[in-house]
Design an enzyme around this catalytic site. Structure first.
Site, PDB file in Angstrom:
ATOM      1  N   ARG A   1      -0.845   1.518 -13.331  1.00  0.00           N
ATOM      2  CA  ARG A   1      -0.058   2.295 -12.508  1.00  0.00           C
ATOM      3  C   ARG A   1       0.682   3.360 -13.591  1.00  0.00           C
ATOM      4  NH1 ARG A   1      -2.636   1.716  -8.631  1.00  0.00           N
ATOM      5  NH2 ARG A   1      -2.019   0.997  -6.733  1.00  0.00           N
TER       6      ARG A   1
ATOM      7  N   HIS B   1      -7.420   8.959 -10.429  1.00  0.00           N
ATOM      8  CA  HIS B   1      -7.554   7.783  -9.906  1.00  0.00           C
ATOM      9  C   HIS B   1      -8.896   7.222  -9.189  1.00  0.00           C
ATOM     10  CE1 HIS B   1      -4.230   4.779  -7.670  1.00  0.00           C
ATOM     11  NE2 HIS B   1      -5.555   4.211  -7.753  1.00  0.00           N
TER      12      HIS B   1
HETATM   13  N1  NAP Z   1      -6.762   2.835 -10.868  1.00  0.00           N
HETATM   14  C1  NAP Z   1      -7.462   1.967  -9.837  1.00  0.00           C
HETATM   15  O1  NAP Z   1      -8.331   2.453  -9.169  1.00  0.00           O
HETATM   16  C2  NAP Z   1      -6.786   0.681  -9.405  1.00  0.00           C
HETATM   17  C3  NAP Z   1      -7.443  -0.183  -8.536  1.00  0.00           C
HETATM   18  C4  NAP Z   1      -7.135  -1.290  -8.043  1.00  0.00           C
HETATM   19  C5  NAP Z   1      -5.859  -1.670  -8.629  1.00  0.00           C
HETATM   20  N2  NAP Z   1      -5.281  -1.216  -9.629  1.00  0.00           N
HETATM   21  C6  NAP Z   1      -4.020  -1.598 -10.243  1.00  0.00           C
HETATM   22  O2  NAP Z   1      -4.179  -2.770 -10.877  1.00  0.00           O
HETATM   23  C7  NAP Z   1      -3.036  -3.480 -10.949  1.00  0.00           C
HETATM   24  C8  NAP Z   1      -3.540  -5.183 -11.054  1.00  0.00           C
HETATM   25  O3  NAP Z   1      -4.272  -5.478  -9.879  1.00  0.00           O
HETATM   26  P1  NAP Z   1      -4.899  -6.948 -10.067  1.00  0.00           P
HETATM   27  O4  NAP Z   1      -5.522  -7.284  -8.961  1.00  0.00           O
HETATM   28  O5  NAP Z   1      -5.271  -7.606 -11.252  1.00  0.00           O
HETATM   29  O6  NAP Z   1      -3.263  -7.920  -9.743  1.00  0.00           O
HETATM   30  P2  NAP Z   1      -2.749  -9.417  -9.853  1.00  0.00           P
HETATM   31  O7  NAP Z   1      -3.922 -10.186  -9.677  1.00  0.00           O
HETATM   32  O8  NAP Z   1      -1.570  -9.330  -9.083  1.00  0.00           O
HETATM   33  O9  NAP Z   1      -2.452  -9.543 -11.441  1.00  0.00           O
HETATM   34  C9  NAP Z   1      -1.347  -8.831 -12.049  1.00  0.00           C
HETATM   35  C10 NAP Z   1      -1.036  -9.402 -13.479  1.00  0.00           C
HETATM   36  O10 NAP Z   1       0.158  -8.581 -13.745  1.00  0.00           O
HETATM   37  C11 NAP Z   1       1.115  -9.610 -14.309  1.00  0.00           C
HETATM   38  N3  NAP Z   1       2.307  -9.387 -14.353  1.00  0.00           N
HETATM   39  C12 NAP Z   1       3.202  -8.892 -13.225  1.00  0.00           C
HETATM   40  N4  NAP Z   1       4.293  -8.712 -13.505  1.00  0.00           N
HETATM   41  C13 NAP Z   1       4.545  -8.649 -14.853  1.00  0.00           C
HETATM   42  C14 NAP Z   1       5.674  -8.564 -15.779  1.00  0.00           C
HETATM   43  N5  NAP Z   1       6.621  -8.180 -15.487  1.00  0.00           N
HETATM   44  N6  NAP Z   1       5.178  -8.963 -16.747  1.00  0.00           N
HETATM   45  C15 NAP Z   1       4.069  -9.355 -17.509  1.00  0.00           C
HETATM   46  N7  NAP Z   1       2.937  -9.301 -16.786  1.00  0.00           N
HETATM   47  C16 NAP Z   1       3.286  -9.128 -15.469  1.00  0.00           C
HETATM   48  C17 NAP Z   1       0.744 -10.754 -13.743  1.00  0.00           C
HETATM   49  O11 NAP Z   1       1.209 -12.051 -14.309  1.00  0.00           O
HETATM   50  P3  NAP Z   1       1.032 -13.535 -13.758  1.00  0.00           P
HETATM   51  O12 NAP Z   1      -0.402 -13.831 -13.980  1.00  0.00           O
HETATM   52  O13 NAP Z   1       2.069 -14.266 -14.565  1.00  0.00           O
HETATM   53  O14 NAP Z   1       1.333 -13.652 -12.295  1.00  0.00           O
HETATM   54  C18 NAP Z   1      -0.882 -10.685 -13.393  1.00  0.00           C
HETATM   55  O15 NAP Z   1      -1.432 -11.398 -14.767  1.00  0.00           O
HETATM   56  C19 NAP Z   1      -2.796  -3.421  -9.322  1.00  0.00           C
HETATM   57  O16 NAP Z   1      -1.345  -3.800  -9.087  1.00  0.00           O
HETATM   58  C20 NAP Z   1      -2.942  -1.946  -9.278  1.00  0.00           C
HETATM   59  O17 NAP Z   1      -1.692  -1.367  -9.620  1.00  0.00           O
HETATM   60  C21 NAP Z   1      -5.602   0.254  -9.928  1.00  0.00           C
END
Ligand code: NAP
Length: 309
Positions: free
Chosen positions: A224, A272
């Site tokens: 993000r 994006h």
């Molecule tokens: N550019 C694009 O096309 C696109 C597409 C899809 C998603 N995204 C982005 O990718 C992000 C991640 O997706 P995901 O499915 O992997 O999410 P997820 O499964 O919810 O994983 C989020 C990760 O971030 C960590 N995290 C959250 N808050 C944190 C903090 N304060 N300090 C350190 N680590 C933290 C979490 O830690 P824990 O493991 O300890 O919970 C987890 O490892 C989405 O939220 C979205 O913003 C972008």
């Protein structure tokens, strides 16, 4: 009994999603009516996307879950009318796309491809190190971060991750907390940010933390836009402290034409497109969650509204 599923993810997505959802509902053995309009009190599930016209969930008293088509939920978690369980999208197609984007951009920087694509003059033989000699920091070890970390590991990169909670037993060395972040950033030549946008992650990569990175380090951000302080990033690129930033996400999207990222030679802007939800596989995830809801089983990928992701 027929369950009523309201598609509130917007008119633009309806033609693409409707046929896949109907097939997936049938495949999951669901007797479901997929509609774009309904009396709120009669809706059992809502298929949702950020920017939907539906912003007041209060009248949806019978709704058992709101099923988001996007992985990121920052635009809905703060909605105080939302008392129903919210599930985010974890789509195998989206994950595959993100793995391809991340490995592609990491390899580009690792191999120094730009030099030759731009047509470096002369015969300067700059041989890149092997991937095993390149530390890659994966900030975020969730669905996407872990899949990307494992793909990079399979290419021999020295990948280490960082997350909010401590992780044990992972096949990737993992850090957490501020000290863990500093230890990792101090050795990372390539940083990939796959964190959600929350109050804690806003401006995570600020001037102080960017300064921990080795000279010439590269950032790839498909997470993000708000994870990085824009001004601090530009200053680090201008001073040469950072080598490059590949950015897919921005505080304002579409990125304004006059934004400094657009013309900065050290920035690659992608609009994006890192990973899109794929209707065919995502429809099966939605159907499985409705099946679970109807069977009284725990829902998949439920968002913790207080944590924000
Ligand atoms: N550019 C694009 O096309 C696109 C597409 C899809 C998603 N995204 C982005 O990718 C992000 C991640 O997706 P995901 O499915 O992997 O999410 P997820 O499964 O919810 O994983 C989020 C990760 O971030 C960590 N995290 C959250 N808050 C944190 C903090 N304060 N300090 C350190 N680590 C933290 C979490 O830690 P824990 O493991 O300890 O919970 C987890 O490892 C989405 O939220 C979205 O913003 C972008």
């Amino acid at each position: 009994m027929t369950v009523t599923v309201l598609f509130a993810a917007g008119e633009a997505l309806w033609p693409e999603y409707a046929p896949h959802l109907r097939v997936a509902f049938a495949g999951a053995g669901l007797d479901a009516a997929l509609v774009t309009e309904a009396t709120p009190g009669e809706v059992d599930y809502i298929v949702y996307a950020p920017g939907s016209a539906l912003q007041d969930f209060t009248p949806y008293t019978r709704c058992r879950a709101v099923l988001n088509l996007w992985a990121g939920v920052e635009r809905i978690v703060g909605n105080r009318t939302l008392t129903q369980p919210l599930c985010r999208m974890v789509d195998p197609g989206l994950t595959e796309g993100m793995v391809e984007y991340v490995t592609g951009h990491v390899l580009r920087h690792h191999l120094g491809m730009d030099r030759y694509i731009k047509g470096a003059p002369g015969w300067q033989q700059i041989v890149p190190p092997l991937a095993r000699e390149r530390v890659v920091a994966m900030l975020g070890l969730g669905e996407l971060g872990l899949a990307c970390a494992r793909a990079l590991k399979a290419l021999n990169f020295a990948v280490e991750g960082w997350s909010r909670s401590a992780k044990t037993g992972l096949d990737i060395p993992a850090h957490h907390g501020e000290a863990g972040l500093e230890a990792l950033l101090r050795k990372a030549e390539i940083v990939v940010t796959l964190l959600p946008r929350t109050a804690e992650t806003e401006n995570l990569l600020n001037a102080r933390r960017l300064a921990w990175l080795p000279q010439g380090a590269v950032i790839v951000n498909p997470g993000r836009g708000a994870l990085i302080d824009d001004d601090a990033l530009l200053a680090a690129l201008d001073s040469g402290a950072l080598g490059h930033a590949t950015l897919d996400v921005f505080r304002i999207e579409p990125l304004p034409e006059d934004h400094p990222f657009r013309r900065h030679p050290g920035v690659t802007v992608t609009p994006h497109i890192a990973a899109d939800t794929r209707a065919s596989s995502a429809a099966r995830v939605v159907a499985e969650n409705i099946r679970r809801g109807e069977a009284g089983e725990p829902l998949l990928h439920q968002v913790d509204l207080t944590r924000g992701y």
